[in-house]
Design a protein around this motif. Sequence first.
Motif, PDB file in Angstrom:
ATOM      1  N   ASN A  77      12.168  -6.945  -6.550  1.00  0.00           N
ATOM      2  CA  ASN A  77      11.311  -6.601  -5.417  1.00  0.00           C
ATOM      3  C   ASN A  77       9.980  -7.329  -5.550  1.00  0.00           C
ATOM      4  O   ASN A  77       9.166  -6.994  -6.405  1.00  0.00           O
ATOM      5  N   ALA A  78       9.747  -8.291  -4.691  1.00  0.00           N
ATOM      6  CA  ALA A  78       8.489  -9.038  -4.712  1.00  0.00           C
ATOM      7  C   ALA A  78       7.387  -8.316  -3.950  1.00  0.00           C
ATOM      8  O   ALA A  78       6.214  -8.654  -4.072  1.00  0.00           O
ATOM      9  N   GLY A  79       7.760  -7.308  -3.179  1.00  0.00           N
ATOM     10  CA  GLY A  79       6.777  -6.582  -2.371  1.00  0.00           C
ATOM     11  C   GLY A  79       6.349  -5.282  -3.017  1.00  0.00           C
ATOM     12  O   GLY A  79       6.449  -5.100  -4.221  1.00  0.00           O
ATOM     13  N   ALA A  80       5.882  -4.384  -2.157  1.00  0.00           N
ATOM     14  CA  ALA A  80       5.478  -3.054  -2.614  1.00  0.00           C
ATOM     15  C   ALA A  80       6.652  -2.105  -2.365  1.00  0.00           C
ATOM     16  O   ALA A  80       7.790  -2.528  -2.278  1.00  0.00           O
ATOM     17  N   ALA A  81       6.347  -0.826  -2.234  1.00  0.00           N
ATOM     18  CA  ALA A  81       7.388   0.170  -1.990  1.00  0.00           C
ATOM     19  C   ALA A  81       8.196  -0.205  -0.755  1.00  0.00           C
ATOM     20  O   ALA A  81       7.657  -0.711   0.230  1.00  0.00           O
ATOM     21  N   PHE A  82       9.491   0.030  -0.824  1.00  0.00           N
ATOM     22  CA  PHE A  82      10.422  -0.257   0.261  1.00  0.00           C
ATOM     23  C   PHE A  82      10.486  -1.755   0.581  1.00  0.00           C
ATOM     24  O   PHE A  82      10.895  -2.139   1.661  1.00  0.00           O
ATOM     25  N   GLY A  83      10.041  -2.608  -0.351  1.00  0.00           N
ATOM     26  CA  GLY A  83      10.079  -4.046  -0.136  1.00  0.00           C
ATOM     27  C   GLY A  83       9.065  -4.554   0.868  1.00  0.00           C
ATOM     28  O   GLY A  83       9.135  -5.686   1.313  1.00  0.00           O
ATOM     29  N   GLY A  85       5.794  -6.136   2.354  1.00  0.00           N
ATOM     30  CA  GLY A  85       4.760  -7.081   1.950  1.00  0.00           C
ATOM     31  C   GLY A  85       5.176  -8.072   0.894  1.00  0.00           C
ATOM     32  O   GLY A  85       4.386  -8.404   0.013  1.00  0.00           O
ATOM     33  N   GLU A  86       6.389  -8.597   0.990  1.00  0.00           N
ATOM     34  CA  GLU A  86       6.855  -9.538  -0.026  1.00  0.00           C
ATOM     35  C   GLU A  86       6.006 -10.802  -0.109  1.00  0.00           C
ATOM     36  O   GLU A  86       5.976 -11.463  -1.130  1.00  0.00           O
ATOM     37  N   ALA A  87       5.288 -11.118   0.945  1.00  0.00           N
ATOM     38  CA  ALA A  87       4.441 -12.316   0.942  1.00  0.00           C
ATOM     39  C   ALA A  87       3.092 -12.062   0.266  1.00  0.00           C
ATOM     40  O   ALA A  87       2.303 -12.977   0.095  1.00  0.00           O
ATOM     41  N   PHE A  88       2.841 -10.812  -0.119  1.00  0.00           N
ATOM     42  CA  PHE A  88       1.533 -10.447  -0.664  1.00  0.00           C
ATOM     43  C   PHE A  88       1.585 -10.077  -2.145  1.00  0.00           C
ATOM     44  O   PHE A  88       0.791  -9.264  -2.612  1.00  0.00           O
ATOM     45  N   THR A  89       2.484 -10.662  -2.892  1.00  0.00           N
ATOM     46  CA  THR A  89       2.638 -10.339  -4.309  1.00  0.00           C
ATOM     47  C   THR A  89       1.344 -10.550  -5.084  1.00  0.00           C
ATOM     48  O   THR A  89       0.986  -9.739  -5.940  1.00  0.00           O
ATOM     49  N   VAL A  90       0.616 -11.609  -4.785  1.00  0.00           N
ATOM     50  CA  VAL A  90      -0.647 -11.883  -5.483  1.00  0.00           C
ATOM     51  C   VAL A  90      -1.653 -10.762  -5.214  1.00  0.00           C
ATOM     52  O   VAL A  90      -2.379 -10.331  -6.109  1.00  0.00           O
ATOM     53  N   ILE A  91      -1.667 -10.245  -3.995  1.00  0.00           N
ATOM     54  CA  ILE A  91      -2.583  -9.147  -3.651  1.00  0.00           C
ATOM     55  C   ILE A  91      -2.205  -7.885  -4.415  1.00  0.00           C
ATOM     56  O   ILE A  91      -3.075  -7.186  -4.938  1.00  0.00           O
ATOM     57  N   PHE A  92      -0.891  -7.588  -4.517  1.00  0.00           N
ATOM     58  CA  PHE A  92      -0.457  -6.412  -5.274  1.00  0.00           C
ATOM     59  C   PHE A  92      -0.816  -6.558  -6.744  1.00  0.00           C
ATOM     60  O   PHE A  92      -1.166  -5.586  -7.415  1.00  0.00           O
ATOM     61  N   THR A  93      -0.748  -7.776  -7.257  1.00  0.00           N
ATOM     62  CA  THR A  93      -1.147  -8.045  -8.639  1.00  0.00           C
ATOM     63  C   THR A  93      -2.634  -7.759  -8.822  1.00  0.00           C
ATOM     64  O   THR A  93      -3.041  -7.124  -9.797  1.00  0.00           O
ATOM     65  N   ALA A  94      -3.445  -8.202  -7.871  1.00  0.00           N
ATOM     66  CA  ALA A  94      -4.890  -7.963  -7.946  1.00  0.00           C
ATOM     67  C   ALA A  94      -5.198  -6.470  -7.851  1.00  0.00           C
ATOM     68  O   ALA A  94      -6.048  -5.953  -8.597  1.00  0.00           O
ATOM     69  N   ILE A  95      -4.503  -5.763  -6.970  1.00  0.00           N
ATOM     70  CA  ILE A  95      -4.725  -4.312  -6.832  1.00  0.00           C
ATOM     71  C   ILE A  95      -4.375  -3.599  -8.129  1.00  0.00           C
ATOM     72  O   ILE A  95      -5.135  -2.735  -8.598  1.00  0.00           O
ATOM     73  N   PHE A 141       1.883 -14.268 -11.515  1.00  0.00           N
ATOM     74  CA  PHE A 141       1.222 -13.524 -10.438  1.00  0.00           C
ATOM     75  C   PHE A 141       2.036 -13.486  -9.151  1.00  0.00           C
ATOM     76  O   PHE A 141       1.556 -13.021  -8.132  1.00  0.00           O
ATOM     77  N   LYS A 142       3.264 -13.973  -9.197  1.00  0.00           N
ATOM     78  CA  LYS A 142       4.140 -13.938  -8.030  1.00  0.00           C
ATOM     79  C   LYS A 142       5.485 -13.313  -8.379  1.00  0.00           C
ATOM     80  O   LYS A 142       6.422 -13.353  -7.599  1.00  0.00           O
ATOM     81  N   GLY A 143       5.589 -12.770  -9.588  1.00  0.00           N
ATOM     82  CA  GLY A 143       6.856 -12.241 -10.080  1.00  0.00           C
ATOM     83  C   GLY A 143       7.350 -11.038  -9.301  1.00  0.00           C
ATOM     84  O   GLY A 143       6.578 -10.255  -8.760  1.00  0.00           O
ATOM     85  N   ALA A 144       8.662 -10.898  -9.278  1.00  0.00           N
ATOM     86  CA  ALA A 144       9.296  -9.762  -8.615  1.00  0.00           C
ATOM     87  C   ALA A 144       9.511  -8.639  -9.625  1.00  0.00           C
ATOM     88  O   ALA A 144       9.922  -8.875 -10.761  1.00  0.00           O
ATOM     89  N   VAL A 145       9.228  -7.432  -9.206  1.00  0.00           N
ATOM     90  CA  VAL A 145       9.391  -6.252 -10.045  1.00  0.00           C
ATOM     91  C   VAL A 145      10.877  -5.898 -10.119  1.00  0.00           C
ATOM     92  O   VAL A 145      11.592  -5.975  -9.122  1.00  0.00           O
TER      93      VAL A 145
END
Length: 188
Positions: A77-83, A85-95, A141-145
């Motif tokens: 899963n490169a995004g947040a919950a439920f997949g 925002g997959e294009a925002f992986t860098v933002i989730f990393t920063a958060i 910083f772009k890895g999938a969980v």
Amino acid sequence: MAEAERIIGTPDPAEADEAAAAAEQPRGRRRIAVLFSVAAVAYLIDLVTKMLVVAKLEHHEPIEVIGDLLRFEAVRNAGAAFGIGEAFTVIFTAIATVVIVVIVRLARKLYSLPWAIALGLLLGGALGNLTDRIFRAPGVFKGAVVDFIAPANFAVFNLADTAIVCGGVLIVILSFKGLDPDGTVHKD
């Protein structure tokens, strides 16, 4: 008069404040130790389960645990919950990084055992998912969980997500009860 008060045991207010502060220091250190211990346990359990999932379950058929209700299935899963925002992986990393820094800074003012546990769960979960985002494909910083717990009709998640949710729920409960991280209780 001060000598007589010392002899009969009347406490000097300044000395009482110093004694209270000295007693609080070890208590605060114990709460910090609890926070980091809970975080370490949550992080290690998450890390080990993800390593097992990648080694034993990825590219294999899902394992049905409870019929159609629950299965283990390797999902990246490169995004947040439920997949989302997959294009925002860098933002989730920063958060996640900001959350970790805030928790570590808050630890200095921590005198509440329940808050130590809640923040420890949050910290361990954030570190678990941050580790995936930093070290897993497709890149730093772009890895999938790695997610693997798949209840029927719900999103696939991992133990880091579980720790984050449990820590968050505990924080909400503590806040509603009026317990602050510094151990004070307020009634609103």
